[in-house]
Design a protein around this motif. Structure first.
Motif: not given
Length: 527
Positions: A506-526
């Motif tokens: 819904a808000a791909p450029r929001s600050t919350l989205t950026r931090h959620l992606r950082q959390l996801a990538m910190g758990l599972v890396t691609v």
């Protein structure tokens, strides 16, 4: 429903009908068949006489055995406990199909199929969460299509990115990852023939998603590079480079290469710290990175994933999957059938939770364990939103055989690979989280890594330098050094709620989205 005299008191006419059909088809009457084939199913019937007469020929032709014919919910309960049939075909009327009769069939390991003859019966079956249904005008072939095992073909080799855990040397214990489960992509079984408009729409979405897989794989590599440069802002060190793992050859089946996907439990104490929003956000982030994602709502106190993502599913998918697992009938194809689809740009699968908290006995410990085992073969990343209560009910009740309300939460925490512990970043939420976190560590031990997330960080609640004060409180009173802070972004959350999609979409450029992606990538890396 026909009266009892019609269903149970017409034995001579029924036996004559059996003998007439047996003469033409070569079958034997039930109870007299010796040397039956292994594929014979023991069937309990509780349907109208006219419908039974139409289905009778197909039952005889297939060689099945009718163990009894009953009328009413009480008779179904008694017959299921006494005969323990393999299959129960019940009229979906409220006088036959009830929560009590359904629970009795589940307890006997009997698979229940509802026969619908009107809108009232359809609403009754939907309210009870019965997934296996046929119409009154269908013949026995419709039942065979439900009970027959679905074929499964070996997956073809794809360029789909593999899940690789972060090395232990990179992350400390609070946000670490257990690198013990290799990941081999497995394609879900071919979808069954679906009839409803919602299922046809979901199937078309999955087809479009398959066509975009290669494009997502290319974008995932770029997302990994961007996330690596942004992880320092969330307190997570960048992951060391790893060699990509190869997919399984097309000629090899999943059974020849046993593997386990990643199961992440999202937990938080009482008080609504935002675990459902974070669970949906992580699912959207992993789906955008190219993973096959399954989001599960296992909260027995108030599941909210379905309304949050705009899923108007009248039958809870997780309860249906647990019921199939209890009857040892759950496989990848059945799981794909009961799951819903969420997300618009990047869809992922969802097992919605129970809308009525009174239905918690359906989510037993063994059923949840069996469902999670099948989910590992269905998706690359399985995210489970669990309830807040961690009490072991056996300590409170003397009946050790009775079902436990917290069994679903405890079963998920015992069988997951990592836990995301969510705290609300307020003077009330932080102390509440620290007390509950001690109980969490006591339940799961120190082997399962726990990533601490402070949600809704804002200066209005904590004063100047809100992030610094939250970190200091977690470090001083909980010994938590590397917590991930998520800023308060009500506009992004409101937009996601209105659109019925995760906040990362819904808000791909929001600050919350950026931090959620950082959390996801910190758990599972691609890679």
């Amino acid at each position: 429903m026909a009266p009892a005299s019609t269903l149970g008191g017409d034995r001579p006419r029924r036996c004559h009908q059996w003998r007439t059909l047996a003469r033409h088809s070569g079958a034997q009457c039930p109870g007299r068949s010796r040397g039956r084939p292994v594929a014979v199913a023991r069937i309990l019937l509780a349907v109208d006489f006219e419908i039974e007469a139409r289905l009778l020929e197909g039952i005889i032709r297939r060689g099945h055995d009718i163990v009894d014919r009953v009328t009413g919910a009480d008779a179904v309960v008694e017959a299921a406990g006494r005969l323990r049939p393999d299959l129960a075909l019940l009229q979906a009327g409220p006088e036959t199909l009830t929560a009590r009769s359904l629970a009795a069939c589940d307890g006997a390991g009997t698979r229940t199929i509802a026969l619908i003859a009107g809108d009232l019966e359809r609403r009754n079956a939907a309210s009870l969460g019965v997934v296996d249904r046929i119409e009154a005008h269908d013949d026995w072939d419709a039942v065979e299509a439900l009970i027959a095992p679905a074929p499964y073909s070996a997956p073809a080799a794809t360029a789909k990115p593999a899940i690789t855990p972060v090395p232990e040397a990179v992350l400390d214990e609070s946000v670490g990852w257990r690198p013990d489960a290799p990941s081999i992509p497995v394609a879900p079984a071919a979808p069954e023939q679906l009839s409803s408009r919602r299922d046809r729409r979901d199937r078309e979405r999955r087809r479009r998603s398959d066509r975009r897989e290669q494009e997502q794989a290319a974008r995932s590599e770029q997302a990994g590079l961007i996330a690596e440069s942004q992880q320092l802002g969330a307190g997570i060190p960048p992951a060391a480079p790893r060699t990509p793992r190869r997919a399984a050859p097309a000629s090899q089946s999943p059974a020849a290469h046993p593997w386990q996907s990643t199961v992440i439990a999202v937990w938080g104490p009482y008080g609504a710290p935002g675990r459902t929003t974070i669970a949906a956000g992580l699912a959207g982030a992993y789906a955008a990175a190219g993973h096959r994602v399954l989001l599960i709502d296992a909260d027995t106190y108030g599941g909210a994933i379905a309304p949050l993502l705009g899923i108007a599913d009248e039958a809870p998918g997780f309860a249906a999957a647990c019921r199939l697992a209890g009857a040892e009938s759950l496989n990848v194809a059945e799981l794909d059938r009961v799951a819903s689809t969420a997300g618009k740009q990047v869809p992922f699968r969802v097992l919605s939770g129970i809308s009525n908290p009174a239905r918690w006995p359906e989510l037993g410990r063994d059923r949840v364990r069996g469902t999670l085992a099948t989910c590992r073969a269905f998706a690359d990343v399985v995210i489970v939103d669990v309830g807040f209560n961690l009490e072991t009910d056996e300590e409170l009740l003397s009946d050790v055989v009775a079902p436990r309300r917290n069994a679903a939460t405890l079963a998920v925490l015992e069988n997951c690979d990592a836990v995301v512990a969510v705290a609300e970043a307020t003077p009330v939420g932080i102390p509440r989280f620290l007390r509950a976190r001690m109980q969490l560590i006591d339940r799961i031990g120190t082997e399962t890594p726990v990533a601490t997330v402070a949600n809704r960080v804002r200066s209005a609640a904590t004063g100047v330098d809100a992030a610094g004060q939250v970190r200091q409180a977690l470090r001083r009173f909980g010994g938590i050094e590397d917590a991930v802070l998520l800023p308060d972004d009500p506009k992004a959350c409101d937009r996601a709620l209105s659109l019925g999609v995760p906040v990362v979409e819904a808000a791909p450029r929001s600050t919350l989205t950026r931090h959620l992606r950082q959390l996801a990538m910190g758990l599972v890396t691609v890679p």
